[in-house]
Scaffold this motif. Structure first.
Motif, mmCIF file in Angstrom:
data_model
loop_
_atom_site.group_PDB
_atom_site.id
_atom_site.type_symbol
_atom_site.label_atom_id
_atom_site.label_comp_id
_atom_site.label_asym_id
_atom_site.label_seq_id
_atom_site.Cartn_x
_atom_site.Cartn_y
_atom_site.Cartn_z
ATOM 1 N N ASP A 17 68.448 57.082 130.872
ATOM 2 C CA ASP A 17 68.699 58.499 131.147
ATOM 3 C C ASP A 17 70.072 58.948 130.642
ATOM 4 O OD1 ASP A 17 66.514 59.753 133.138
ATOM 5 O OD2 ASP A 17 66.734 57.627 133.595
ATOM 6 N N PHE A 18 71.023 58.029 130.547
ATOM 7 C CA PHE A 18 72.392 58.424 130.235
ATOM 8 C C PHE A 18 72.907 57.800 128.939
ATOM 9 C CE2 PHE A 18 71.788 58.262 134.914
ATOM 10 C CZ PHE A 18 71.751 59.642 135.132
ATOM 11 N N TRP A 19 71.973 57.371 128.057
ATOM 12 C CA TRP A 19 72.345 56.803 126.763
ATOM 13 C C TRP A 19 72.255 57.841 125.648
ATOM 14 C CZ3 TRP A 19 69.810 51.283 126.011
ATOM 15 C CH2 TRP A 19 70.479 50.360 126.833
ATOM 16 N N GLU A 20 73.030 57.599 124.581
ATOM 17 C CA GLU A 20 72.973 58.465 123.403
ATOM 18 C C GLU A 20 71.882 58.017 122.438
ATOM 19 O OE1 GLU A 20 75.823 60.002 119.701
ATOM 20 O OE2 GLU A 20 76.635 58.695 121.278
ATOM 21 N N TYR A 21 71.777 56.694 122.220
ATOM 22 C CA TYR A 21 70.798 56.161 121.279
ATOM 23 C C TYR A 21 69.646 55.490 122.026
ATOM 24 C CZ TYR A 21 74.590 56.752 117.911
ATOM 25 O OH TYR A 21 75.596 57.268 117.137
ATOM 26 N N PRO A 22 68.463 55.424 121.409
ATOM 27 C CA PRO A 22 67.330 54.726 122.034
ATOM 28 C C PRO A 22 67.583 53.225 122.144
ATOM 29 C CG PRO A 22 66.601 56.151 120.236
ATOM 30 C CD PRO A 22 68.086 56.051 120.139
ATOM 31 N N GLU A 23 66.674 52.555 122.818
ATOM 32 C CA GLU A 23 66.743 51.106 123.032
ATOM 33 C C GLU A 23 66.685 50.348 121.705
ATOM 34 O OE1 GLU A 23 66.763 47.508 125.186
ATOM 35 O OE2 GLU A 23 67.033 49.552 125.913
ATOM 36 N N PHE A 24 67.571 49.360 121.543
ATOM 37 C CA PHE A 24 67.568 48.555 120.330
ATOM 38 C C PHE A 24 66.231 47.843 120.144
ATOM 39 C CE2 PHE A 24 68.026 44.331 118.465
ATOM 40 C CZ PHE A 24 68.415 44.684 117.186
ATOM 41 N N ALA A 25 65.702 47.251 121.226
ATOM 42 C CA ALA A 25 64.456 46.482 121.147
ATOM 43 C C ALA A 25 63.238 47.345 121.493
ATOM 44 C CB ALA A 25 64.518 45.267 122.062
ATOM 45 N N GLN A 26 63.269 48.602 121.086
ATOM 46 C CA GLN A 26 62.146 49.496 121.370
ATOM 47 C C GLN A 26 60.883 49.067 120.620
ATOM 48 O OE1 GLN A 26 62.577 53.481 119.869
ATOM 49 N NE2 GLN A 26 61.061 54.343 121.264
ATOM 50 N N LYS A 27 61.047 48.667 119.371
ATOM 51 C CA LYS A 27 59.896 48.274 118.563
ATOM 52 C C LYS A 27 59.357 46.902 118.989
ATOM 53 C CE LYS A 27 59.357 51.576 115.423
ATOM 54 N NZ LYS A 27 58.066 52.240 115.161
ATOM 55 N N MET A 28 58.047 46.754 118.891
ATOM 56 C CA MET A 28 57.358 45.554 119.361
ATOM 57 C C MET A 28 57.894 44.278 118.715
ATOM 58 S SD MET A 28 53.211 44.866 119.242
ATOM 59 C CE MET A 28 52.938 46.595 119.563
ATOM 60 N N GLU A 29 58.088 44.296 117.414
ATOM 61 C CA GLU A 29 58.526 43.086 116.727
ATOM 62 C C GLU A 29 59.900 42.643 117.213
ATOM 63 O OE1 GLU A 29 56.927 41.002 114.867
ATOM 64 O OE2 GLU A 29 55.122 42.225 114.989
ATOM 65 N N VAL A 30 60.786 43.594 117.428
ATOM 66 C CA VAL A 30 62.134 43.260 117.899
ATOM 67 C C VAL A 30 62.075 42.766 119.337
ATOM 68 C CG1 VAL A 30 64.487 44.111 118.184
ATOM 69 C CG2 VAL A 30 63.037 45.053 116.372
ATOM 70 N N PHE A 31 61.308 43.464 120.162
ATOM 71 C CA PHE A 31 61.197 43.080 121.569
ATOM 72 C C PHE A 31 60.629 41.674 121.712
ATOM 73 C CE2 PHE A 31 58.893 42.956 125.637
ATOM 74 C CZ PHE A 31 59.922 43.286 126.511
ATOM 75 N N CYS A 32 59.547 41.401 120.997
ATOM 76 C CA CYS A 32 58.922 40.072 121.095
ATOM 77 C C CYS A 32 59.849 38.985 120.568
ATOM 78 C CB CYS A 32 57.597 40.060 120.341
ATOM 79 S SG CYS A 32 56.292 41.047 121.122
ATOM 80 N N GLN A 33 60.607 39.292 119.525
ATOM 81 C CA GLN A 33 61.557 38.310 118.996
ATOM 82 C C GLN A 33 62.609 37.986 120.049
ATOM 83 O OE1 GLN A 33 63.129 39.216 115.108
ATOM 84 N NE2 GLN A 33 64.845 37.833 115.339
ATOM 85 N N LEU A 34 63.094 39.010 120.741
ATOM 86 C CA LEU A 34 64.102 38.789 121.775
ATOM 87 C C LEU A 34 63.525 37.999 122.943
ATOM 88 C CD1 LEU A 34 66.900 39.226 122.926
ATOM 89 C CD2 LEU A 34 66.217 41.541 123.622
ATOM 90 N N VAL A 35 62.326 38.347 123.384
ATOM 91 C CA VAL A 35 61.677 37.624 124.479
ATOM 92 C C VAL A 35 61.505 36.150 124.123
ATOM 93 C CG1 VAL A 35 59.522 37.361 125.779
ATOM 94 C CG2 VAL A 35 60.506 39.632 125.440
#
Length: 297
Positions: A153-171
């Motif tokens: 709610d209080f961020w300027e930019y969206p989530e870095f790991a918003q995209k599936m490939e990035v999120f799954c890589q991080l997980v």
């Protein structure tokens, strides 16, 4: 057996910024609902004083409810090491806050998707920071939950790991018994992706879930993406809707979660159009959960 909680999505400004609502008021409203828990937010104004933490736990438990989850928004992708160290310190405090509140789950995020950040750099920064928090989580019996997030709610930019490939890589980078996924199907639509495809890829890592439904007041997902950076919080054309009336297929979601043995908390992010809406969303989810977990209370 899954359990239901609620989150004060409609009252974030009042509880976190201008102080026009007290947590005692939210507790009274939420505890009148047919749920077992209240998801807490680390940024509530009244949580700044640590002396208040145990008191709020007592207030909620006196209503026969519990605080199972703490929603936090660490920003682990900042290029400055001192900034990241400060974010780790904040996350460690939030882990302690979760413990004092009697919770078991504390959210983590990757951080903001800053324009100058490459995917490899961002994944590495977020991985290192989350791993730095895991010893404290393990010590206190708290599970860190990474959410496939859109934008705080209080961020300027969206989530870095918003995209599936990035999120799954991080997980996949973090293999620890005190780490899991907080799955939010609505956020996947905002990445222009299929929430069920994401779920099938990470369902065995899901330990908690955010339940909501989303719709665009006007325009398209592409319009939203063009304006999602450079302004604080959510885009104006985006709205949370009543659960069961949006884009999510809750039958398919719960069928998959049942298949993998999910028994965690489902926290409702709804009620932006009033408590009546939130009551209807609670009723919808209770009915759906009962289908897939017949012993659900």
């Amino acid at each position: 057996m899954p359990k239901l909680a609620v989150f004060p999505k409609a009252f974030m400004q009042a509880l976190c910024k201008d102080g026009t609502m007290k947590l005692s008021e939210w507790i009274e409203l939420a505890c009148a609902l047919d749920v077992q828990g209240l998801e807490w937010y680390a940024g509530f104004l009244e949580m700044e004083d640590e002396k208040n933490w145990s008191g709020f736990r007592k207030d909620v438990e006196q209503h026969g409810k519990e605080i199972p989850m703490l929603c936090c928004s660490p920003d682990f992708t900042h290029p400055d090491p001192s900034f990241r160290k400060n974010e780790i310190d904040k996350q460690l405090r939030w882990i302690e806050m979760t413990y004092v509140l009697g919770g078991s789950y504390c959210r983590v995020l990757s951080g903001q998707r800053r324009p100058e950040l490459s995917m490899d750099e961002g994944v590495q920064l977020a991985t290192d920071c989350i791993k730095a928090c895991l010893p404290k989580a393990e010590e206190l019996g708290i599970t860190l939950i990474l959410e496939n997030h859109y934008k705080d709610d209080f961020w300027e930019y969206p989530e870095f790991a918003q995209k599936m490939e990035v999120f799954c890589q991080l997980v996949n980078r973090i293999d620890h018994p005190n780490f899991g996924v907080n799955y939010d199907p609505s956020n996947t639509f905002l990445a222009g992706e299929d929430p069920l495809e994401l779920l099938y890829r990470i369902s065995d890592r899901v330990v908690t879930m955010h339940a909501s439904d989303r719709y665009l007041i006007e325009g398209t997902i592409e319009d939203l993406r063009n304006e999602e950076s450079g302004s604080v919080g959510y885009a104006k054309r985006l709205s949370h809707g009543e659960i069961g009336k949006g884009l999510n297929d809750y039958d398919a979601i719960f069928k998959e979660l049942k298949r993998v043995g999910f028994d965690g908390w489902v926290s409702i992010e709804d009620g932006v159009d009033g408590m009546d809406q939130l009551e209807r969303s609670v009723a919808f989810l209770r009915k759906k959960l009962k289908i897939y977990w017949p012993d659900f209370k």
